[in-house]
Design a protein around this motif. Structure first.
Motif, short mmCIF file in Angstrom:
data_model
loop_
_atom_site.label_atom_id
_atom_site.label_comp_id
_atom_site.label_asym_id
_atom_site.label_seq_id
_atom_site.Cartn_x
_atom_site.Cartn_y
_atom_site.Cartn_z
N THR A 27 5.39 -0.94 -4.14
CA THR A 27 4.02 -0.48 -3.88
C THR A 27 3.21 -0.60 -5.17
OG1 THR A 27 4.45 1.79 -4.53
CG2 THR A 27 4.91 1.21 -2.23
N TRP A 28 1.90 -0.55 -5.02
CA TRP A 28 1.02 -0.70 -6.19
C TRP A 28 1.33 0.33 -7.26
CZ3 TRP A 28 -1.98 3.43 -7.54
CH2 TRP A 28 -2.21 4.41 -6.56
N LYS A 29 1.74 1.55 -6.84
CA LYS A 29 2.03 2.58 -7.83
C LYS A 29 3.26 2.20 -8.66
CE LYS A 29 2.28 6.41 -10.15
NZ LYS A 29 3.58 6.19 -10.76
N ASN A 30 4.23 1.58 -8.01
CA ASN A 30 5.39 1.11 -8.76
C ASN A 30 4.97 0.03 -9.75
OD1 ASN A 30 8.06 2.28 -7.79
ND2 ASN A 30 7.02 1.90 -5.87
N THR A 86 -5.13 18.54 -7.65
CA THR A 86 -3.88 18.66 -8.39
C THR A 86 -3.69 17.44 -9.29
OG1 THR A 86 -3.06 19.61 -6.35
CG2 THR A 86 -1.46 19.27 -8.09
N ARG A 87 -4.06 16.30 -8.76
CA ARG A 87 -3.92 15.07 -9.54
C ARG A 87 -4.81 15.11 -10.79
NH1 ARG A 87 -0.69 11.67 -7.37
NH2 ARG A 87 -0.21 11.79 -5.14
N LEU A 88 -6.03 15.60 -10.59
CA LEU A 88 -6.93 15.71 -11.74
C LEU A 88 -6.33 16.62 -12.80
CD1 LEU A 88 -10.59 15.94 -10.43
CD2 LEU A 88 -9.65 14.33 -12.09
N LYS A 89 -5.78 17.74 -12.30
CA LYS A 89 -5.19 18.71 -13.22
C LYS A 89 -4.05 18.04 -14.00
CE LYS A 89 -2.18 22.40 -12.94
NZ LYS A 89 -1.35 23.05 -11.97
N ASN A 90 -3.21 17.30 -13.25
CA ASN A 90 -2.10 16.59 -13.89
C ASN A 90 -2.60 15.63 -14.95
OD1 ASN A 90 0.58 17.13 -12.93
ND2 ASN A 90 -0.23 16.68 -10.91
N MET A 91 -3.69 14.95 -14.63
CA MET A 91 -4.21 13.97 -15.56
C MET A 91 -4.66 14.65 -16.84
SD MET A 91 -7.11 11.12 -14.84
CE MET A 91 -8.53 12.14 -15.16
N TRP A 119 0.84 -1.20 0.00
CA TRP A 119 0.00 0.00 0.00
C TRP A 119 0.88 1.26 0.00
CZ3 TRP A 119 -4.09 2.26 -1.38
CH2 TRP A 119 -4.46 3.49 -0.84
N GLU A 120 0.41 2.25 -0.68
CA GLU A 120 1.07 3.55 -0.69
C GLU A 120 -0.03 4.57 -0.92
OE1 GLU A 120 3.59 4.12 -4.09
OE2 GLU A 120 4.39 6.00 -3.33
N ASN A 121 0.00 5.65 -0.18
CA ASN A 121 -1.06 6.65 -0.37
C ASN A 121 -0.73 7.61 -1.50
OD1 ASN A 121 -3.23 8.32 -0.17
ND2 ASN A 121 -2.53 9.39 1.66
N ARG A 122 -1.45 7.47 -2.60
CA ARG A 122 -1.32 8.44 -3.69
C ARG A 122 -2.69 9.04 -3.98
NH1 ARG A 122 3.72 8.38 -7.30
NH2 ARG A 122 5.15 7.20 -5.99
N PHE A 123 -3.48 9.16 -2.93
CA PHE A 123 -4.81 9.71 -3.09
C PHE A 123 -4.93 11.10 -2.47
CE2 PHE A 123 -5.35 5.23 -3.78
CZ PHE A 123 -6.25 5.17 -4.82
N ASN A 136 -1.74 6.47 -14.38
CA ASN A 136 -0.35 6.66 -13.96
C ASN A 136 0.01 8.14 -13.88
OD1 ASN A 136 1.73 4.81 -13.10
ND2 ASN A 136 3.01 5.77 -14.65
N CYS A 137 -0.55 8.93 -14.80
CA CYS A 137 -0.33 10.38 -14.74
C CYS A 137 -1.07 10.96 -13.53
CB CYS A 137 -0.79 11.06 -16.01
SG CYS A 137 0.25 10.69 -17.42
N PHE A 138 -2.24 10.40 -13.26
CA PHE A 138 -3.03 10.88 -12.13
C PHE A 138 -2.28 10.63 -10.81
CE2 PHE A 138 -6.22 10.20 -8.78
CZ PHE A 138 -6.98 11.34 -8.91
#
Lengths: 668, 271
Positions: A263-266, A44-49, A35-39, A231-233
């Motif tokens: 982690t799942w993001k990796n 900002t994440r939406l903007k990045n996406m 687990w890793e918190n990327r939420f 992944n961009c998000f």
């Protein structure tokens, strides 16, 4: 048609189920990671996406990326009508025309135009891959299969609609310019039964290729169609400039040797790679003939995840989304020499320059993964290139890489007007000298210049003297977190003891480590690189540079300044201030696209035996600009260029200078 | 197979300076380290452990703080560590030191017979190279000093063959076990401890043997049992030669000066 409808309905539902199953398996694979918190920072994440996934800002940084942008947006435009197409395969009466005549008409026209653009883009892509292929792109069947599928979709789309127009089966002919043209072609050459057959055939081709495309994705590099957007998000905001802290407790494992320890993001990173090769194109190791290829490394990670992950999933109930049990058997080692493994040698080739990460259009984080695997090798296995044994022991016992006496750390300052910080007498800036400045004879001249500049500007500053210890940068990047943590804690305690709030370094490695890495240990200080402080002093009028030079100067960006910390302007401002004319030139690769000197990531302490030397490559690039001074802002870069000039036998014509030395010369 | 490695905590003498006025050692701020020769003795024992599954016991005589030297050895892979620490052991010369160490080794030998004792050739603070041979004599073990390679080890026949590194030549020697080796640095290159081992060794209880356990006559150990007298410590005067300072900016000048001297003294002759 009823039989056709029935067959299609069965295929369609089967394809949907199969796709959903594949998608679910991907999700289950992700869940095998930690687990890793990327939420956090969802807005900002939406903007990045939107900017990077839909806007493809990084993709179009290179001209050819526009072609990709067009195909991508073409597909997005086609989504609505393709959905309509699939549903109407079962319910022929279904149409999106309920949205209104003009909107639906415009949708038809847009789809027509975008389909044509996609078709042309696909042709360009095929031609590029066949005849103008850049070195960093591998010729793979996968790419051609996908391009062929896309082309087939577009051609079948036009064929089907042209047939409909020709046969008078549609009321929307006027909105379909391209299909209309194809229909004209039909009228000139074909009889009605033929057109009917062709129309029918096109419908089936379109339908089957669409369903095949959907289900081929998860098995190809085009998996990125599904994974790149999230992944961009979920990208790292701090540009992955550091690695997570470890807890040194018995029973813990240190570093990563099994794919599921990521982690799942990796894991999502591994799945998001498109094999575009831009990381490889920026990689100094790959450029100079080392076996490390960041693209291949990520690809191998994906293969490793698939082979190990699938066998873990095979042994559990279908609805399980649990993480991997600690004792799960791996059929393919993550670090090793198999085709699903990453070799030890490759891990040691990395200079952690971060060019791969800057170049990656979908924000894959290569370097932290490499460091995690190095951590395993160093701390769990004690397996590393022989040269590092002394480096590790020296850093641990004498707090500097060379094993020189800790009591000699302040020796450089002996006969100079260099103030020492004292308890109860706070100074504004602590000058963190670093090991190079304190011990390396060439760098001593740099720190002496820094001292001159600070004194000249009347700054309140001081050094720690013998109480300073190595910042630990190389240790951390090499994976020796244990010793790094000891040094970080000791330094932070010393900073606190003297009430330090602002620190200035002349070494980008010290700068980045103190700024980004020490924060994990509670060391929150304002950290400046000397280029920033000198730039500030000049702007404030505290430094006047009267003796300007009229030579030609080129500036080499240190990776830990430009890429890790986005500092590119300050050193250039400072340099331009030391020059009388327009003698400042740039290398082709500069700023955030700079090319590493070869010493980062602990490579400073390793032999470079394979391929061409990275510093030779970079020195040649600098020499090609015709500059007679190579300006640097990093002691490692300084050493690498000095060696490069010696190897190329031009030490008499070209000099390497730190920006502080050039400023000090201009002051007098 | 049981191997004993006696080690010593020493001041890092490369960092010790001599006060030119008082001629005494300036030991302020000088860290303590494992005697570098001993680190190679530990390494050699661990290599034998890797190969023959030997049991490696590390012992050290010293103050309670010397415990970390033993922990370091444990983190590298030694199986057991014992600290010999008692005020009455203090101030010992090589004679008294070897007495205490031998007594401890005898106790260990009775529990689990010792096949090999491996020592560093000497310590960097005393430089006498006497403790190893002293232990060998007291234990009545064969002594093989200055070993730079173990050529053969036959546990069944209880034979060992080693190469000794002497001043101008090597000597190959065969001897029977049990034996005591003293090793030179060239014998191996050191390993680096893993973090799990470091963490484990940090928590290991290290038994401390005082004289209550060894029960040696206080007159034969420590300062009382040491016939050696230190009369004076001084920095030897350099009779000839000079130091050319290359630390300054002008390295080229220093190099040229050395080259000139080499010609001047006919060390290098021009053709």
């Amino acid at each position: 048609m009823f039989v056709g409808q029935f067959i299609f309905a069965v295929l369609f539902i089967a394809a949907l189920i199969f796709f959903a199953f594949n998608f679910y398996r991907l999700l289950a694979l992700l869940c095998l990671g930690r687990w890793e918190n990327r939420f956090d920072f969802l807005l900002t994440r939406l903007k990045n996406m939107f900017v990077y996934a839909f806007g493809q800002l990084r993709v179009i940084e290179r001209p050819y990326g526009v072609n990709h942008l067009l195909i991508f947006w073409g597909f997005l435009t086609l989504l609505a009508l393709n959905a309509e197409f699939l549903i109407s395969g079962i319910f022929p009466a279904f149409s999106l025309s309920f949205i209104g005549r003009i909107p639906y008409g415009l949708l038809l026209t847009a789809t027509e135009i975008m389909s044509l653009i996609v078709l042309i883009s696909v042709l360009i892509a095929v031609i590029r891959r066949l005849f103008f292929r850049p070195a960093y792109i591998e010729l793979s069947a996968d790419a051609f299969i996908i391009l062929f599928m896309i082309a087939a979709l577009m051609v079948a789309y036009f064929g089907y609609h042209a047939g409909e127009i020709h046969l008078g089966k549609t009321d929307w002919a006027g909105w379909m310019p391209v299909s209309g043209m194809v229909a004209n072609l039909f009228s000139s050459v074909s009889t009605e039964p033929t057109v009917q057959t062709v129309t029918h055939l096109c419908w089936w081709i379109h339908a089957l290729v669409l369903l095949a495309f959907l289900n081929y994705l998860p098995y190809s590099k085009h998996l990125h169609v599904i994974t790149a957007i999230p992944n961009c998000f979920f990208r790292s905001f701090d540009y992955a400039k550091t690695v997570p802290r470890l807890i040194f407790q018995r029973g813990n494992e240190f570093g990563i040797s099994r794919i599921t320890q990521f982690t799942w993001k990796n894991l999502l990173d591994f799945m998001s790679c498109t094999e575009c090769g831009r990381c490889q194109d920026g990689c100094p190791a790959n450029h100079t003939g080392k076996t490390l290829n960041p693209r291949d490394l990520i690809h191998r990670g994906k293969l490793n995840l698939f082979t190990n992950g699938r066998s873990i999933l095979a042994g559990r109930p279908l609805d399980s989304l649990l993480p991997t049990p600690a004792d799960a058997e791996m059929n393919s080692p993550l670090i090793g020499n198999g085709e699903n493994s990453i070799s030890e040698a490759d891990l040691w080739h990395c200079t952690t320059c971060g060019a791969c990460m800057t170049n990656c259009p979908v924000f894959i984080e290569h370097v932290p993964k490499i460091i995690e695997m190095r951590r395993h090798l160093v701390m769990e296995q004690s397996k590393f290139p022989e040269e590092l044994t002394n480096f590790f022991m020296n850093s641990e016992q004498r707090f500097n890489p060379w094993g020189l006496a800790p009591t000699d750390r302040a020796k450089w300052a002996q006969d100079l007007p260099v103030p020492f910080v004292e308890e109860g007498k706070p100074v504004e800036y602590l000058f963190f000298v670093g090991c190079s400045g304190a011990y390396d004879s060439r760098s001593k001249n740099v720190v002496t210049s820094v001292a001159k500049i600070f004194n000249h500007a009347g700054l309140s500053w001081g050094i720690l003297g013998n109480e300073e210890k190595c910042c630990g940068d190389s240790l951390r990047r090499l994976g020796n977190e244990y010793v790094f943590e000891q040094l970080a804690r000791d330094n932070i305690a010393t900073f606190r003891k003297y009430g330090i709030t602002k620190i200035v370094t002349h070494c980008p490695h010290g700068y980045s480590t103190l700024k980004n890495d020490y924060a994990q240990f509670g060391g929150e200080f304002e950290v400046l690189h000397h280029s920033q402080l000198i730039d500030q002093l000049i702007r404030e009028g505290k430094l006047t540079l009267s003796k300007k030079s009229n030579g030609t100067t080129v500036f080499h960006d240190s990776c830990y300044l430009a890429r890790y910390n986005e500092i590119t302007e300050a050193p250039r401002n400072v340099l331009k201030g030391t020059q009388s004319g327009s003698g400042f030139v740039e290398m082709p690769r500069h700023g955030q696209n700079g090319f590493c000197c070869g010493a980062g990531g602990g490579r400073m302490w390793l032999e470079e035996l394979e391929g061409k030397r990275i510093n030779t490559e970079r020195t040649e690039e600098a020499l090609a600009t015709g500059a007679n001074t190579i300006a640097v802002a990093c002691p490692f870069c300084m050493t690498m260029f000095e060696d490069g000039l010696k190897d190329l036998d031009v030490v008499d014509q070209v000099h390497v200078k730190d920006i502080a030395e050039l400023v000090a010369e201009s002051m007098e | 197979m049981h191997i004993i490695v006696p080690v010593k905590m020493v001041p890092d003498t490369t960092l010790v300076k001599i006060d030119p006025e008082t001629n005494t050692l300036v030991r302020e701020g000088v860290p303590f380290i494992t005697n570098p020769f001993d680190t190679h003795a530990i390494e050699e024992a661990l290599r034998l452990k890797d190969r023959y599954d030997a049991h490696v016991t590390v012992i050290s005589m010293g103050p309670p703080s010397a415990e970390w030297v033993l922990r370091r050895a444990l983190s590298l892979g030694a199986d057991q560590a014992i600290l010999l620490s008692d005020r009455v052991f203090g101030g010992a010369d090589t004679l008294a030191t070897s007495k205490v160490l031998s007594e401890a080794i005898k106790r260990l030998h009775n529990e689990h017979p010792v096949d090999l004792i491996i020592c560093g050739m000497q310590t960097i603070d005393g430089d006498t190279a006497q403790v190893g041979p002293g232990i060998a004599c007291r234990m009545k073990f064969t002594q093989l000093t200055l070993v730079d390679r173990i050529l053969q080890l036959d546990l069944a026949q209880k034979r060992i063959q080693v190469r000794r590194k002497l001043e101008e030549y090597y000597e190959s020697v065969e001897a029977s076990l049990p034996a005591l080796l003293t090793v030179v640095r060239e014998i191996n290159s050191l390993r680096y401890p893993t973090v799990p081992k470091k963490l484990e060794s940090a928590e290991t209880m290290i038994p401390v043997w005082s004289n209550e356990i060894l029960k040696l006559d206080p007159n034969t150990i420590g300062l009382k049992g040491s016939p050696t007298n230190v009369r004076r410590i001084f920095a030897p005067q350099r009779e000839k030669g000079e130091i050319i300072d290359a630390m300054g900016d002008n390295k080229d000048a220093a190099v040229n000066m050395i080259i000139d001297k080499l010609f001047e003294w006919n060390i290098v002759i021009q053709n």
